[in-house]
Design a protein around this motif. Sequence first.
Motif, mmCIF file in Angstrom:
data_model
loop_
_atom_site.group_PDB
_atom_site.id
_atom_site.type_symbol
_atom_site.label_atom_id
_atom_site.label_comp_id
_atom_site.label_asym_id
_atom_site.label_seq_id
_atom_site.Cartn_x
_atom_site.Cartn_y
_atom_site.Cartn_z
ATOM 1 N N ILE A 50 -2.728 0.375 -10.439
ATOM 2 C CA ILE A 50 -2.078 1.487 -9.878
ATOM 3 C C ILE A 50 -0.722 0.557 -9.210
ATOM 4 N N ILE A 51 -1.024 -0.414 -8.708
ATOM 5 C CA ILE A 51 0.277 -0.996 -8.075
ATOM 6 C C ILE A 51 1.370 -1.342 -9.139
ATOM 7 N N SER A 52 0.808 -1.773 -10.573
ATOM 8 C CA SER A 52 1.882 -1.813 -11.606
ATOM 9 C C SER A 52 2.729 -0.800 -11.946
ATOM 10 N N ILE A 53 1.917 0.384 -11.873
ATOM 11 C CA ILE A 53 2.685 1.855 -12.031
ATOM 12 C C ILE A 53 3.716 1.883 -11.088
ATOM 13 N N PHE A 54 3.789 1.743 -9.805
ATOM 14 C CA PHE A 54 5.005 1.809 -9.085
ATOM 15 C C PHE A 54 6.140 0.602 -9.150
ATOM 16 N N VAL A 55 5.498 -0.642 -9.385
ATOM 17 C CA VAL A 55 6.487 -1.558 -9.605
ATOM 18 C C VAL A 55 7.361 -1.418 -11.062
ATOM 19 N N LEU A 56 6.947 -1.074 -12.102
ATOM 20 C CA LEU A 56 7.446 -0.990 -13.148
ATOM 21 C C LEU A 56 8.290 0.209 -13.107
ATOM 22 N N LEU A 57 7.877 1.191 -12.274
ATOM 23 C CA LEU A 57 8.802 2.389 -12.247
ATOM 24 C C LEU A 57 10.023 1.932 -11.368
#
Length: 345
Positions: free
Chosen positions: A32-39
């Motif tokens: 879930i954290i990776s979703i926002f970081v890569l966004l």
Amino acid sequence: MSAASNFTTPRSNECILTDEEINHSYNLTHRIISIFVLLIVSFVGAAISVVSTRVKRLHINPVIINTGKFFGSGVVLATGFIHMLPPGMKSLTDPCLPDSWNVYSAYGGLFAMLAALIMQLIEFIAHQRYQSMKSSKPYPINEGSKIKDQKPVQISVVEIIPSTEELCDSTHHYHGAAFQDDIQKHKISTYLLEFGIALHSVLIGLTLGTTTESFIALFIALSFHQFFEAIALGAQIARLDRISLRSTGMMVIFFALTTPVGIAIGIGIHTKTYNPKSIASLLVNGILDSISAGILIYVALVNLITAEMGVGAHAFHTLKKRLKLLYFIALYAGVGAMSVVGRWA
């Protein structure tokens, strides 16, 4: 065993993983954290070139932008060859697939080649359609012309030879057919580039969302990968002529959303007991990886490297030697960096 059963069933129990094996070391919070970081990473990378071009106060030296663009071009090329094609070929030659797939080891290369040919055909058709639409329109007449009661005359491309003033005067209503053709070609190549990169970004997001091994290393590698790939795309979008700020922003946002969407889809698939060794998973991943590789390789070689640095790239050949050397080094550095990242991703 019949031919039909041999086609539909795996050959080993090792191809059937238990829920415990699939869910081992799978941390949902990290995904879930990776979703926002890569966004954020994807958006910032793509927006840098666009904002610096549109906002004068945030103007960045074109040499810096071009260096990042050529570095990003190398990233796109290496992504196709290193990050997409080998995994695609590996999936399509996996022992868990039926013998009917393993008797031919070049399926990955075949799908990549077909994807490249289809991209070339799409680009050709797009240019042909543009040419036919242009030839059916009357030659635009300058508003300052005093000619009255005269029907518009259609003029073919070969009859139009734009002058230096026409090419340089930004207020002139007609800049020459050759200049218009370059603009249209750049638009088409940019749209194809975004399509190829978007497909690839969804796939790598899907991989990140479903993978159960080496998540941290893969996440870090993909963060760098997406940033520099975004710079390459942003530089192309920034050069689009006669496109509204809204359309430009939509292209940037669309790209930024692709990897997070892929991760979300991957998480959804994993929650439904995703089996990476199932026949369906291997075929879907292998075919899509190979197609994405073909698209990225074609776009990188044809629309980015050859178009910007090839024989027909007159603007590039008029640059000073040190600038050309810098851009070649940036290109090779992009290829080298993503090749090294491929060691872990």
